[in-house]
Design a protein around this motif. Sequence first.
Motif, short mmCIF file in Angstrom:
data_model
loop_
_atom_site.label_atom_id
_atom_site.label_comp_id
_atom_site.label_asym_id
_atom_site.label_seq_id
_atom_site.Cartn_x
_atom_site.Cartn_y
_atom_site.Cartn_z
N ASP A 74 -13.06 43.43 30.20
CA ASP A 74 -11.76 43.98 30.59
C ASP A 74 -10.71 43.39 29.66
OD1 ASP A 74 -9.67 45.20 31.87
OD2 ASP A 74 -9.72 43.91 33.65
N PRO A 75 -10.79 43.73 28.37
CA PRO A 75 -9.93 43.07 27.37
C PRO A 75 -8.45 43.32 27.58
CG PRO A 75 -11.06 44.98 26.42
CD PRO A 75 -11.69 44.73 27.75
N TYR A 76 -8.08 44.40 28.25
CA TYR A 76 -6.66 44.70 28.46
C TYR A 76 -6.16 44.27 29.84
CZ TYR A 76 -7.17 47.42 24.19
OH TYR A 76 -7.43 47.80 22.89
N GLY A 77 -7.00 43.57 30.59
CA GLY A 77 -6.57 43.10 31.91
C GLY A 77 -6.24 44.23 32.87
N VAL A 78 -7.01 45.32 32.81
CA VAL A 78 -6.71 46.49 33.64
C VAL A 78 -6.98 46.20 35.11
CG1 VAL A 78 -7.17 48.94 33.98
CG2 VAL A 78 -7.24 47.98 31.68
N ARG A 79 -8.02 45.44 35.38
CA ARG A 79 -8.29 45.08 36.78
C ARG A 79 -7.13 44.27 37.35
NH1 ARG A 79 -13.58 43.92 34.60
NH2 ARG A 79 -15.10 45.50 35.27
N ARG A 80 -6.62 43.33 36.57
CA ARG A 80 -5.49 42.52 37.02
C ARG A 80 -4.27 43.40 37.27
NH1 ARG A 80 -5.43 39.30 33.05
NH2 ARG A 80 -3.76 40.26 31.84
N SER A 81 -4.03 44.37 36.39
CA SER A 81 -2.88 45.27 36.57
C SER A 81 -3.03 46.11 37.83
CB SER A 81 -2.75 46.19 35.35
OG SER A 81 -2.37 45.47 34.20
N ALA A 82 -4.22 46.66 38.03
CA ALA A 82 -4.44 47.49 39.22
C ALA A 82 -4.30 46.68 40.50
CB ALA A 82 -5.83 48.14 39.15
N SER A 83 -4.85 45.47 40.49
CA SER A 83 -4.70 44.60 41.66
C SER A 83 -3.24 44.25 41.90
CB SER A 83 -5.52 43.32 41.48
OG SER A 83 -6.91 43.61 41.51
#
Length: 352
Positions: free
Chosen positions: A135-144
């Motif tokens: 998840d190089p762009y931190g998409v999970r962190r953004s969605a959370s």
Amino acid sequence: LNERLSDIVFHARLGSMADKRDRLVRVAPAIARAAGLGRDVLADVESAARLAKADQAAILVAEFAELEGYVGSEYARLEGASEGAWRAIAEQYLPTGLRTGLPQTDAGAALAAADKLDGVVGAFLAGEGPTGSRDPYGVRRSASGVIRIVLDRGWDIDLAPVVEEIISAFDEQGADAASSGTELRSSIEQFMADRLAFQLREEGVGAEAAAAAIGASVGGPFATASWARQLDENREGEAFRSVWTGAQRCARLAENKAPDSGREPVGPAEAALANAARDAGVEIETARRARDLRAAIAAGVPLAEAIDRFLTDVLVNAEDPEVRERRLGLVSTAGHVLSGVADFDELTDGGS
């Protein structure tokens, strides 16, 4: 500084930082309006969105990336922006992690949610969504972060129209999409649902209750989270078991049969089930709008009892194909109505 954003590449396929700013100008107020925020807050959101990325062109931020947002906030304050606007700019990147602090103002929350959701949509549109542990762009962190913001503010909003607005903005800006259409929207919807389920597990809500609430499609993250918590607390008891059993019997018998498409019931047994399904459907939908699971369960009990009587009194799989199709359609309709309470396929039992 704002005028120099066109020269800063946001993403090779997704345009410049000016494009990012312009999407925020469009999307952040849409979130604020959906959340029912007041006129003054909306004005702060609009102002903050226009200035949110200005500091990306500043040398200070280029050298010290951790100051982004704070530098822009100070610039906006010195130039006479409202307190609500400059505070929102400072809060636009919050939360920065799964358990870090959240925006403390409504305007900041709206701007932060828009910024993070834009990042999620952009990643999927560019074909760079998370895969496995990558998840190089931190998409999970953004969605959370989006989920946490909405739950924290108590905003009972549906994110699907916001996602659609972002996709439209990317399209109008000429983004080079690697994914589009139904596949893109479905991927984003499932991803956001997974992050909501993760957040609920962090709260201690059971995985089955979370999945059953998500499957019931009661609304956006706030409504779904409320439904999941209620499911977790109300799975025990005779009423819920009755509804669960009725739904399971319908699912096993009708399998993938579509709900009845308008055939008139024949005979008192079919009419009784059709009437019970109609009445329960109205009451369950009312309970869903009120976010009241107990009322939905109570509304489902008479239908579950009607299902039991119907399956006792009537041979559903009759030899006559027309009769069989009609009765299977009725059973499927009854099961579909009960699915408004929960996605019972996600629950291994109906309590005790």
